[in-house]
Write a protein that holds these residues in place. Structure first.
Motif, mmCIF file in Angstrom:
data_model
loop_
_atom_site.group_PDB
_atom_site.id
_atom_site.type_symbol
_atom_site.label_atom_id
_atom_site.label_comp_id
_atom_site.label_asym_id
_atom_site.label_seq_id
_atom_site.Cartn_x
_atom_site.Cartn_y
_atom_site.Cartn_z
ATOM 1 N N THR A 59 0.948 -1.105 0.100
ATOM 2 C CA THR A 59 0.028 0.025 0.040
ATOM 3 C C THR A 59 0.745 1.193 0.183
ATOM 4 N N ALA A 60 1.908 1.241 0.693
ATOM 5 C CA ALA A 60 2.733 2.504 1.111
ATOM 6 C C ALA A 60 3.394 2.460 -0.415
ATOM 7 N N PHE A 61 4.095 1.433 -1.013
ATOM 8 C CA PHE A 61 4.547 1.529 -2.253
ATOM 9 C C PHE A 61 3.994 2.211 -3.278
ATOM 10 N N PHE A 62 2.739 1.743 -3.495
ATOM 11 C CA PHE A 62 1.681 2.057 -4.450
ATOM 12 C C PHE A 62 1.252 3.575 -4.240
ATOM 13 N N ALA A 63 0.955 4.100 -2.943
ATOM 14 C CA ALA A 63 0.563 5.363 -2.723
ATOM 15 C C ALA A 63 1.905 6.353 -2.916
ATOM 16 N N TRP A 64 2.871 6.050 -2.415
ATOM 17 C CA TRP A 64 4.145 6.601 -3.023
ATOM 18 C C TRP A 64 4.376 6.958 -4.527
ATOM 19 N N SER A 65 4.201 5.791 -5.263
ATOM 20 C CA SER A 65 4.424 5.647 -6.577
ATOM 21 C C SER A 65 3.396 6.868 -7.187
ATOM 22 N N PHE A 66 2.274 6.588 -6.840
ATOM 23 C CA PHE A 66 1.037 7.238 -7.602
ATOM 24 C C PHE A 66 1.010 8.688 -6.941
ATOM 25 N N SER A 67 1.508 9.000 -6.060
ATOM 26 C CA SER A 67 1.419 10.335 -5.627
ATOM 27 C C SER A 67 1.954 11.592 -6.340
ATOM 28 N N PHE A 68 2.722 11.122 -7.590
ATOM 29 C CA PHE A 68 3.356 12.083 -8.571
ATOM 30 C C PHE A 68 2.445 12.419 -9.623
ATOM 31 N N TYR A 69 1.469 11.340 -9.775
ATOM 32 C CA TYR A 69 0.588 11.536 -11.223
ATOM 33 C C TYR A 69 -0.280 12.821 -11.070
ATOM 34 N N GLU A 106 -1.877 17.386 -14.150
ATOM 35 C CA GLU A 106 -2.107 18.655 -14.280
ATOM 36 C C GLU A 106 -1.194 19.567 -15.372
ATOM 37 N N ASN A 107 0.024 19.393 -15.188
ATOM 38 C CA ASN A 107 0.923 19.782 -16.049
ATOM 39 C C ASN A 107 0.705 19.651 -17.411
ATOM 40 N N VAL A 164 3.753 24.667 -16.626
ATOM 41 C CA VAL A 164 4.437 24.163 -15.137
ATOM 42 C C VAL A 164 4.677 25.200 -14.091
ATOM 43 N N GLU A 165 3.805 26.120 -14.157
ATOM 44 C CA GLU A 165 3.879 27.308 -13.411
ATOM 45 C C GLU A 165 3.729 26.618 -11.848
ATOM 46 N N GLY A 166 4.372 26.820 -11.030
ATOM 47 C CA GLY A 166 4.257 26.248 -9.354
ATOM 48 C C GLY A 166 5.224 25.104 -9.395
ATOM 49 N N LEU A 167 5.756 24.472 -10.170
ATOM 50 C CA LEU A 167 6.376 23.202 -10.203
ATOM 51 C C LEU A 167 7.808 23.618 -10.236
ATOM 52 N N SER A 168 8.731 23.329 -9.299
ATOM 53 C CA SER A 168 9.937 23.726 -9.142
ATOM 54 C C SER A 168 10.879 22.746 -9.839
ATOM 55 N N PHE A 169 11.991 23.314 -10.470
ATOM 56 C CA PHE A 169 12.837 22.294 -11.298
ATOM 57 C C PHE A 169 13.625 21.571 -10.111
ATOM 58 N N ASP A 170 13.971 22.596 -9.117
ATOM 59 C CA ASP A 170 14.833 21.900 -7.981
ATOM 60 C C ASP A 170 13.958 20.744 -7.328
ATOM 61 N N PHE A 171 12.841 20.749 -6.930
ATOM 62 C CA PHE A 171 11.922 19.803 -6.475
ATOM 63 C C PHE A 171 11.876 18.538 -7.398
ATOM 64 N N VAL A 172 11.784 18.576 -8.858
ATOM 65 C CA VAL A 172 11.693 17.437 -9.567
ATOM 66 C C VAL A 172 13.491 16.825 -9.680
ATOM 67 N N SER A 173 14.156 17.739 -9.653
ATOM 68 C CA SER A 173 15.772 17.194 -9.638
ATOM 69 C C SER A 173 16.003 16.558 -8.412
ATOM 70 N N PHE A 174 15.673 17.013 -7.180
ATOM 71 C CA PHE A 174 15.935 16.659 -5.974
ATOM 72 C C PHE A 174 15.101 15.409 -5.881
ATOM 73 N N ASN A 175 13.825 15.037 -6.206
ATOM 74 C CA ASN A 175 13.105 13.980 -5.811
ATOM 75 C C ASN A 175 13.629 13.030 -6.549
ATOM 76 N N PHE A 176 14.143 13.259 -7.968
ATOM 77 C CA PHE A 176 14.742 12.188 -8.822
ATOM 78 C C PHE A 176 15.934 11.769 -8.088
ATOM 79 N N ILE A 177 16.861 12.460 -7.691
ATOM 80 C CA ILE A 177 17.996 12.032 -6.895
ATOM 81 C C ILE A 177 17.770 11.181 -5.671
ATOM 82 N N LYS A 178 16.664 11.681 -4.857
ATOM 83 C CA LYS A 178 16.489 10.960 -3.658
ATOM 84 C C LYS A 178 15.684 9.826 -4.170
ATOM 85 N N HIS A 179 14.796 9.350 -5.031
ATOM 86 C CA HIS A 179 14.172 8.078 -5.334
ATOM 87 C C HIS A 179 15.193 7.290 -5.876
#
Length: 123
Positions: free
Chosen positions: A52-62, A67-68, A74-89
């Protein structure tokens, strides 16, 4: 508690040792005791919560992606957020895959933490 043949996994749930030594077919080391869940229900709960946690975490980005795409904006979507999330995941995924599949890394983990319980599951 504290009886021989019992231990706790990373979540604190009681595990019982099987007592069977590894034969090399299942990836166990020779002479190592395999741990089993003391309660099938708790094993089910553990697995259900993990998936459940795996699917909730995975689908939380959709929703953000949808919307974009829908607004072509992409107004309101930070490139830093996307970059850091990619590195983190990517880092977290690599850690889990290596610890789950690599017998050498598991042996190092067990030696360092004095535990035969590896704290990663398939989910």
């Amino acid at each position: 508690s504290g009886e021989e043949g019992e231990g706790y996994d990373a979540s604190g749930l009681l595990l019982a040792e099987d007592g069977a030594s590894g034969n090399g077919d299942s990836g166990e080391r020779e002479g190592e005791k395999k741990k089993k869940w003391s309660s099938p229900f708790m094993h089910f709960v553990y697995e259900a919560c993990g998936w459940t946690a795996f699917f909730a975490w995975s689908f939380s980005f959709y929703p953000q992606i949808w919307e974009n795409w829908k607004t072509w904006n992409v107004e309101g979507l930070s490139f830093d957020f996307v970059s850091f999330n990619f590195i983190k995941h990517s880092s977290y995924g690599t850690y889990n895959v290596v610890l789950y599949y690599s017998k050498a890394v598991q042996a190092q983990y067990e030696k360092h933490f004095h535990s035969t319980t590896i704290p990663v599951a398939l989910n």
